[in-house]
Design a protein around this motif. Sequence first.
Motif, mmCIF file in Angstrom:
data_model
loop_
_atom_site.group_PDB
_atom_site.id
_atom_site.type_symbol
_atom_site.label_atom_id
_atom_site.label_comp_id
_atom_site.label_asym_id
_atom_site.label_seq_id
_atom_site.Cartn_x
_atom_site.Cartn_y
_atom_site.Cartn_z
ATOM 1 N N CYS A 1 2.016 6.877 1.407
ATOM 2 C CA CYS A 1 1.303 5.727 1.957
ATOM 3 C C CYS A 1 -0.182 5.811 1.610
ATOM 4 O O CYS A 1 -0.799 6.865 1.780
ATOM 5 C CB CYS A 1 1.448 5.687 3.472
ATOM 6 S SG CYS A 1 3.153 5.625 4.073
ATOM 7 N N CYS A 2 -0.747 4.720 1.146
ATOM 8 C CA CYS A 2 -2.183 4.648 0.898
ATOM 9 C C CYS A 2 -2.832 4.185 2.203
ATOM 10 O O CYS A 2 -3.027 2.996 2.430
ATOM 11 C CB CYS A 2 -2.480 3.677 -0.239
ATOM 12 S SG CYS A 2 -4.230 3.558 -0.663
ATOM 13 N N HIS B 1 0.809 -1.227 0.000
ATOM 14 C CA HIS B 1 0.000 0.000 0.000
ATOM 15 C C HIS B 1 0.840 1.273 0.000
ATOM 16 O O HIS B 1 0.549 2.237 0.705
ATOM 17 C CB HIS B 1 -0.979 -0.017 1.177
ATOM 18 C CG HIS B 1 -1.866 -1.228 1.168
ATOM 19 N ND1 HIS B 1 -2.941 -1.347 0.328
ATOM 20 C CD2 HIS B 1 -1.800 -2.397 1.860
ATOM 21 C CE1 HIS B 1 -3.512 -2.526 0.507
ATOM 22 N NE2 HIS B 1 -2.840 -3.187 1.430
ATOM 23 N N ASN C 1 2.052 4.143 -2.672
ATOM 24 C CA ASN C 1 1.732 4.684 -3.984
ATOM 25 C C ASN C 1 2.992 4.909 -4.818
ATOM 26 O O ASN C 1 4.104 4.950 -4.277
ATOM 27 C CB ASN C 1 0.982 6.012 -3.818
ATOM 28 C CG ASN C 1 -0.363 5.828 -3.136
ATOM 29 O OD1 ASN C 1 -1.128 4.930 -3.478
ATOM 30 N ND2 ASN C 1 -0.659 6.689 -2.166
ATOM 31 N N HIS D 1 -5.236 -2.955 -3.754
ATOM 32 C CA HIS D 1 -4.716 -1.618 -4.023
ATOM 33 C C HIS D 1 -5.323 -1.101 -5.325
ATOM 34 O O HIS D 1 -5.842 -1.860 -6.139
ATOM 35 C CB HIS D 1 -3.190 -1.687 -4.125
ATOM 36 C CG HIS D 1 -2.508 -0.365 -4.036
ATOM 37 N ND1 HIS D 1 -2.592 0.450 -2.942
ATOM 38 C CD2 HIS D 1 -1.715 0.298 -4.925
ATOM 39 C CE1 HIS D 1 -1.888 1.541 -3.143
ATOM 40 N NE2 HIS D 1 -1.351 1.472 -4.349
#
Length: 224
Positions: free
Chosen positions: A98-99, A91, A93, A146
């Motif tokens: 950070c997602c 996760h 990007n 994701h």
Amino acid sequence: MASINQCHLISLLNEIKSVIAFDQPKLSATLQNNLVLVDGVFRVLQSTGKFAPDGAIAEYRIHIEFDVAFPEIEPKVFETDKAIIRDGEHHINPDGSCCTCVWEVWIATDRDISVQDYFDGPLKNFFLSQYVKRTTGKWPFGEEKHGKVGFIDAAARLLGCDNNEIQVRRLLKSLSQDWPRGDWDCPCGSGLTIRKCCSKERSELSKRIPPKNARRMLERLDFI
């Protein structure tokens, strides 16, 4: 006289400082242009809601950029020590951020979102998940996908519909408009009118997801 924008920025800075004062004493917040920057070490705590100086089970060095328009604009979070593998599976990007969650889905309820909500929710859960994955090999909340697939999964759960893009788009398009007439086609795809099909469900969804949030989710889906 300070501009409205500057007043909002100072208010956001003070809110962030208040949130990090106890549970996150290794973080600091400063102003830069239209951003509040948060830097330092984020502590993944064993519990929340109380001061726990020795309660950290893991620590991550981070940098966060809060826009003055928070929560309309998602904060950008970076883990700066490269303790997390830089790929979509973890996760992260393409730009290295950070997602932490599917933002449009997280805020797509008619409620106020505070900095405390963000720290106790997406931010904490992201780093807790990374710690558990690293130590056990498993994601603690189930493995979230994701990108576009992950967005559709999250949106479908929120909407209570089948997990496919066509159904998600139909419902979001319906919710993005004013209350529909009863003789409109039902967005569930049954071929019936709303009055004869999902009127009750559509009414309940519209209470939780106002038109502006539905439109925002549609825009995100178009550009993933």
